[in-house]
Write an enzyme that holds these catalytic residues in place. Structure first.
Site, PDB file in Angstrom:
ATOM      1  N   SER A 193       0.885  -1.171  -0.021  1.00 28.74           N
ATOM      2  CA  SER A 193       0.140   0.078   0.028  1.00 28.74           C
ATOM      3  C   SER A 193       0.849   1.409  -0.024  1.00 28.74           C
ATOM      4  O   SER A 193       2.049   1.093   0.220  1.00 28.74           O
ATOM      5  CB  SER A 193      -0.892   0.089   1.455  1.00 28.74           C
ATOM      6  OG  SER A 193      -1.739   1.340   1.589  1.00 28.74           O
ATOM      7  N   TYR A 206      -1.874  -0.735  10.537  1.00 29.72           N
ATOM      8  CA  TYR A 206      -2.052  -1.379   9.089  1.00 29.72           C
ATOM      9  C   TYR A 206      -0.899  -1.117   8.522  1.00 29.72           C
ATOM     10  O   TYR A 206      -0.268  -1.589   7.599  1.00 29.72           O
ATOM     11  CB  TYR A 206      -3.181  -0.569   8.592  1.00 29.72           C
ATOM     12  CG  TYR A 206      -3.695  -0.964   7.133  1.00 29.72           C
ATOM     13  CD1 TYR A 206      -4.221  -2.117   6.791  1.00 29.72           C
ATOM     14  CD2 TYR A 206      -3.105  -0.049   5.883  1.00 29.72           C
ATOM     15  CE1 TYR A 206      -4.340  -2.343   5.208  1.00 29.72           C
ATOM     16  CE2 TYR A 206      -3.662  -0.032   4.900  1.00 29.72           C
ATOM     17  CZ  TYR A 206      -4.039  -1.431   4.403  1.00 29.72           C
ATOM     18  OH  TYR A 206      -4.236  -1.524   3.151  1.00 29.72           O
TER      19      TYR A 206
END
Length: 298
Positions: A193, A206
């Site tokens: 990401s 995360y």
């Protein structure tokens, strides 16, 4: 109107898909596709295959919705057969993904699986090998996040454990168990990401796992290169998936932070996975393909 010859086939990327502001919407995790406004585009009407993955056998995690559904659709239209995972609560979305693969004329097996559990990962790999005899492409896509705007003090041990076990343990176990069944010429594609490089404070745990996926991808690629197995990753920016209304408190402005001014649709991520899985990427391993909507990454 643009009168340049041939311009009728072009689309302005800043306006090709919906831009915020979106309606505020909230869902319970893990979220589902049907409640989303606007509905996500997985490439149902737009993706056209050309045989790039003919007869490849694929194991894909998190294939019920979002990027996973778009990847399953694109891989199937490129000629691949697919085993994909979903949580039991995502069975409805999983049926729609399976229908899209079947409509492309390919075999598909939707497997309820919680990749936080090692034994379930083991059974998943065994199921894929039983159905197909091998795994040509492993796509580690399933992930979990939960926003905590008040900071690290609000990240419970339970949440931290769920994020780490989903995003890292599952990927590690599946790579370890699948590698003996991946032939030379095979491929592993992980999903990292933009958060790996530009972490949002409210997604601290995360983002940490996504940074670890970058390192894992680059290390595993070097480990497996002599076996003829390529390992790469895709680093999406903001993407309009069920995870967003299920885990973020404010969806109205989602994606506005990207220089392109909007979130990606899942369909815009799938071609990166197709390329990395295909023979066109035969000289590419240990790479992170950034698809961030204009956010520069290292």
């Amino acid at each position: 109107m643009n009168d340049t010859p041939g311009a009728e086939g072009r689309q302005d990327p800043t306006t090709r898909h919906p831009r915020p502001e979106f309606p505020q919407q909230d869902q319970e995790p893990p979220g589902w596709t049907g409640a989303m406004d606007p509905p996500p585009d997985h490439g149902e009407e737009s993706y056209r295959g050309s045989g790039l993955l003919k007869d490849r056998k694929v194991l894909l995690t998190g294939g019920d919705s979002g990027i996973g559904r778009a990847v399953a659709l694109a891989f199937a239209r490129e000629g691949a057969d697919i085993v994909f995972t979903h949580l039991p609560s995502e069975a409805g979305d999983a049926r729609e993904t399976a229908r899209l693969v079947e409509d492309a004329g390919r075999q598909v097996f939707a497997v309820p699986c919680d990749i936080r559990e090692e034994e379930q990962c083991r059974r998943l790999v065994e199921r894929a090998v039983t159905e197909f005899g091998r795994i040509d492409i492993l796509v580690n896509n399933a992930a979990y996040q939960m926003s905590q705007p008040e900071g690290i003090g609000d990240i419970s041990t339970e949440q931290f454990d769920q994020v780490v076990r989903t995003n890292l343990y599952g990927m590690f176990w599946l790579c370890k168990m699948a590698v003996p069944h991946i032939p030379r010429g095979g491929s592993i594609i992980n999903t990292t990401s933009v958060q790996a490089y530009k972490p949002s404070p409210h997604l601290l745990d995360y983002a940490m796992t996504k940074g670890a996926i970058v390192t894992f991808t680059q290390g595993l690629a070097q480990m497996l290169v002599d076996d003829g197995i390529r390992v790469n990753a895709v680093a999406p920016g903001p993407v309009w998936t069920p995870l967003i209304p299920a885990t973020l408190p404010d969806t109205k402005e989602f994606g506005k932070q990207a220089p392109i001014g909007r979130p990606a649709q899942p369909a815009e991520m799938a071609p990166a996975y197709v390329f990395l899985a295909s023979e066109h990427a035969s000289f590419i391993t240990a790479e992170i393909m950034n698809a961030t909507g204009g956010t520069p990454l290292p």
